[in-house]
Design an enzyme around this catalytic site. Sequence first.
Site, PDB file in Angstrom:
ATOM      1  N   THR A   9       7.687  -2.020  28.639  1.00 26.72           N
ATOM      2  CA  THR A   9       6.449  -2.781  28.440  1.00 26.72           C
ATOM      3  C   THR A   9       5.669  -2.819  29.742  1.00 26.72           C
ATOM      4  O   THR A   9       6.251  -2.716  30.830  1.00 26.72           O
ATOM      5  CB  THR A   9       6.712  -4.229  27.969  1.00 26.72           C
ATOM      6  OG1 THR A   9       5.463  -4.877  27.757  1.00 26.72           O
ATOM      7  CG2 THR A   9       7.518  -5.031  28.964  1.00 26.72           C
ATOM      8  N   GLY A  13       3.830 -10.936  31.391  1.00 27.44           N
ATOM      9  CA  GLY A  13       4.251 -12.182  30.731  1.00 27.44           C
ATOM     10  C   GLY A  13       5.550 -11.956  29.968  1.00 27.44           C
ATOM     11  O   GLY A  13       6.496 -12.754  30.054  1.00 27.44           O
ATOM     12  N   ASP A  71       8.740  -4.485  19.467  1.00 26.76           N
ATOM     13  CA  ASP A  71       7.477  -4.422  18.739  1.00 26.76           C
ATOM     14  C   ASP A  71       7.396  -5.687  17.922  1.00 26.76           C
ATOM     15  O   ASP A  71       8.397  -6.157  17.383  1.00 26.76           O
ATOM     16  CB  ASP A  71       7.401  -3.189  17.845  1.00 26.76           C
ATOM     17  CG  ASP A  71       5.955  -2.931  17.415  1.00 26.76           C
ATOM     18  OD1 ASP A  71       5.071  -2.964  18.279  1.00 26.76           O
ATOM     19  OD2 ASP A  71       5.711  -2.741  16.214  1.00 26.76           O
ATOM     20  N   SER A  72       6.207  -6.260  17.862  1.00 29.91           N
ATOM     21  CA  SER A  72       6.090  -7.546  17.183  1.00 29.91           C
ATOM     22  C   SER A  72       4.741  -7.693  16.534  1.00 29.91           C
ATOM     23  O   SER A  72       3.823  -6.906  16.791  1.00 29.91           O
ATOM     24  CB  SER A  72       6.311  -8.678  18.192  1.00 29.91           C
ATOM     25  OG  SER A  72       5.362  -8.595  19.234  1.00 29.91           O
ATOM     26  N   TYR A 156      -2.108 -14.784  17.985  1.00 29.60           N
ATOM     27  CA  TYR A 156      -2.230 -15.530  16.729  1.00 29.60           C
ATOM     28  C   TYR A 156      -1.548 -16.909  16.788  1.00 29.60           C
ATOM     29  O   TYR A 156      -1.471 -17.593  15.766  1.00 29.60           O
ATOM     30  CB  TYR A 156      -1.627 -14.711  15.579  1.00 29.60           C
ATOM     31  CG  TYR A 156      -2.321 -13.389  15.347  1.00 29.60           C
ATOM     32  CD1 TYR A 156      -3.539 -13.340  14.671  1.00 29.60           C
ATOM     33  CD2 TYR A 156      -1.776 -12.191  15.791  1.00 29.60           C
ATOM     34  CE1 TYR A 156      -4.191 -12.127  14.454  1.00 29.60           C
ATOM     35  CE2 TYR A 156      -2.417 -10.972  15.573  1.00 29.60           C
ATOM     36  CZ  TYR A 156      -3.622 -10.953  14.906  1.00 29.60           C
ATOM     37  OH  TYR A 156      -4.264  -9.753  14.681  1.00 29.60           O
TER      38      TYR A 156
HETATM   39  P1  IMP Z   1       3.067  -5.700  20.717  1.00 31.78           P
HETATM   40  O1  IMP Z   1       2.878  -6.136  22.137  1.00 31.78           O
HETATM   41  O2  IMP Z   1       2.792  -4.266  20.445  1.00 31.78           O
HETATM   42  O3  IMP Z   1       4.404  -6.124  20.185  1.00 31.78           O
HETATM   43  O4  IMP Z   1       1.903  -6.418  19.889  1.00 31.78           O
HETATM   44  C1  IMP Z   1       2.140  -7.563  19.219  1.00 31.78           C
HETATM   45  C2  IMP Z   1       0.870  -8.208  18.723  1.00 31.78           C
HETATM   46  O5  IMP Z   1       1.310  -9.136  17.732  1.00 31.78           O
HETATM   47  C3  IMP Z   1       0.167  -9.026  19.783  1.00 31.78           C
HETATM   48  O6  IMP Z   1      -0.924  -8.370  20.309  1.00 31.78           O
HETATM   49  C4  IMP Z   1      -0.252 -10.268  19.025  1.00 31.78           C
HETATM   50  O7  IMP Z   1      -1.446 -10.003  18.357  1.00 31.78           O
HETATM   51  C5  IMP Z   1       0.809 -10.426  17.960  1.00 31.78           C
HETATM   52  N1  IMP Z   1       1.909 -11.303  18.416  1.00 31.78           N
HETATM   53  C6  IMP Z   1       3.194 -10.944  18.660  1.00 31.78           C
HETATM   54  N2  IMP Z   1       3.917 -11.993  19.083  1.00 31.78           N
HETATM   55  C7  IMP Z   1       3.063 -13.032  19.121  1.00 31.78           C
HETATM   56  C8  IMP Z   1       3.231 -14.404  19.515  1.00 31.78           C
HETATM   57  O8  IMP Z   1       4.299 -14.879  19.930  1.00 31.78           O
HETATM   58  N3  IMP Z   1       2.131 -15.163  19.421  1.00 31.78           N
HETATM   59  C9  IMP Z   1       0.940 -14.700  18.992  1.00 31.78           C
HETATM   60  N4  IMP Z   1       0.719 -13.442  18.644  1.00 31.78           N
HETATM   61  C10 IMP Z   1       1.779 -12.601  18.688  1.00 31.78           C
END
Ligand code: IMP
Length: 203
Positions: A9, A13, A71-72, A156
């Site tokens: 990553t 943060g 991934d989230s 979000y």
């Molecule tokens: P990643 O960094 O590719 O996993 O993108 C995840 C996206 O999902 C982020 O840009 C947020 O829009 C959303 N997301 C994932 N985790 C959270 C969270 O803990 N709070 C709010 N949004 C989240």
Amino acid sequence: MEHRIIFATGNEGKMREIREILKELEVPVLSMKEAGVSLDIEEDGKTFRENAEIKARAVWEKTGGIVLADDSGLEVDFLGGEPGVYSARYMGEDTSYEIKNREIIRRLEGVNGPERSARFVCVIAAVLPDGRILEAEGTMEGQIAMEPAGTGGFGYDPILYLPEYGKTGAQLSMEEKNEISHRGKALRAIKGELAGWLERERV
Ligand code: IMP
């Protein structure tokens, strides 16, 4: 053999949170930058799991060793799981979350109570030195709020209302959120898997 973990990553943060949770493993945890890897990885998977694997595998191909990636995103049941793997790209990468959050609330107009169910999902993939993959998933269940609330967190968080706490994700302190968050749960689960693997390696 001395191990190190590279977390795929660029987000500082996330790195702070990851280091805090993985410190018990007593293995250095490096960001991609610290490991000297610069890669633009196309996250073209259809699921969180596929994307986490794509990222971890791409970095591992360059570095070997132990590589983790996550991934989230947010899944809203009434929207058939949207924005899901497109959470960061929903309505365009550069659109503010204030606008994205308002749009999700608008799309749920007239939808009440349990039908507003939604969750954050996080999948973490770990590629081991021999190329095997370990995986862990965590979720944080809630409902889309009627109005955004709170100033903490990111993305979000202001619209995921957590009925058990009577607050949105953005109204929790960082410590509270780490304890119950999808990412915290997935990280603690992968930590357990890695601890088992490291233990077997060291004997
Ligand atoms: P990643 O960094 O590719 O996993 O993108 C995840 C996206 O999902 C982020 O840009 C947020 O829009 C959303 N997301 C994932 N985790 C959270 C969270 O803990 N709070 C709010 N949004 C989240």
